[in-house]
Design a protein around this motif. Structure first.
Motif, short mmCIF file in Angstrom:
data_model
loop_
_atom_site.label_atom_id
_atom_site.label_comp_id
_atom_site.label_asym_id
_atom_site.label_seq_id
_atom_site.Cartn_x
_atom_site.Cartn_y
_atom_site.Cartn_z
N ALA A 1 24.32 34.04 18.32
CA ALA A 1 23.68 34.78 17.39
C ALA A 1 22.24 35.28 17.97
O ALA A 1 21.82 36.26 17.52
N PRO A 2 21.61 34.34 18.63
CA PRO A 2 20.13 35.06 19.19
C PRO A 2 20.41 36.28 19.84
O PRO A 2 19.39 37.05 19.82
N LEU A 3 21.09 36.53 20.89
CA LEU A 3 21.47 37.64 21.35
C LEU A 3 21.73 38.83 20.43
O LEU A 3 21.52 39.82 20.49
N VAL A 4 22.77 38.53 19.39
CA VAL A 4 22.92 39.49 18.43
C VAL A 4 21.73 39.94 17.64
O VAL A 4 21.25 41.04 17.38
N ARG A 5 20.70 39.12 17.35
CA ARG A 5 19.50 39.26 16.78
C ARG A 5 18.74 40.10 17.50
O ARG A 5 18.20 40.89 17.20
N GLU A 6 18.63 39.77 18.77
CA GLU A 6 17.76 40.28 19.77
C GLU A 6 18.13 41.96 20.04
O GLU A 6 17.24 42.98 19.97
N LYS A 7 19.37 41.93 20.18
CA LYS A 7 20.03 43.48 20.25
C LYS A 7 19.77 44.38 19.10
O LYS A 7 19.54 45.29 19.10
N LEU A 8 19.95 43.72 17.90
CA LEU A 8 19.84 44.45 16.62
C LEU A 8 18.34 44.82 16.47
O LEU A 8 18.11 45.73 16.12
N ASP A 9 17.43 43.72 16.79
CA ASP A 9 16.18 44.22 16.81
C ASP A 9 15.70 45.11 17.50
O ASP A 9 14.53 45.93 17.01
#
Length: 125
Positions: free
Chosen positions: A27-35
């Motif tokens: 999830a942290p990588l998903v958050r980073e890419k969407l951000d």
């Protein structure tokens, strides 16, 4: 980490395609890419969950947070998904009423185009 993330621009809309498992580890990588997309001004997002095989509460939290962020910047975020296990997470939590979820990418792109188009004349008569 069993996760793939790709993106493609369709005019003003950005499609972020996720595949694999979205959990406490990914999830942290998903958050980073969407951000990254949102910070660069790409606030008309479509998140394609078609190839997501697992989504836990951490992943759900990331999606809710990005939805709020895009809306605060005048944007929108639509989801694409058809896997019953993934969709069930949205219905159990009531988030199927919060997110606009489409069965395929074409429907999500068409809905985005329709919402951006001016209202049809003759309404209210």
């Amino acid at each position: 980490m069993d996760l793939s993330i790709t993106r493609a621009d369709h005019g003003e809309q950005t499609v972020v395609h996720l595949g694999g498992e979205i959990d406490v580890y990914t999830a942290p990588l998903v958050r980073e890419k969407l951000d990254e997309q949102i910070q660069s001004g790409r606030t008309q997002l479509i998140v394609d969950l078609t190839d997501v095989t697992f989504l836990d509460s951490t992943g759900l939290g990331v999606l809710v947070g990005r939805l709020k962020l895009t809306r605060s910047r005048g944007g929108s975020m639509r989801l694409v998904g058809k896997d019953d296990r993934v969709l069930k997470v949205f219905s159990i939590t009531g988030l199927d009423k919060v997110f606009e979820i489409h069965p395929d990418l074409e429907a999500a792109l068409a809905a985005s185009d329709a919402s951006a188009a001016p209202a049809a004349s003759g309404e209210g008569s």
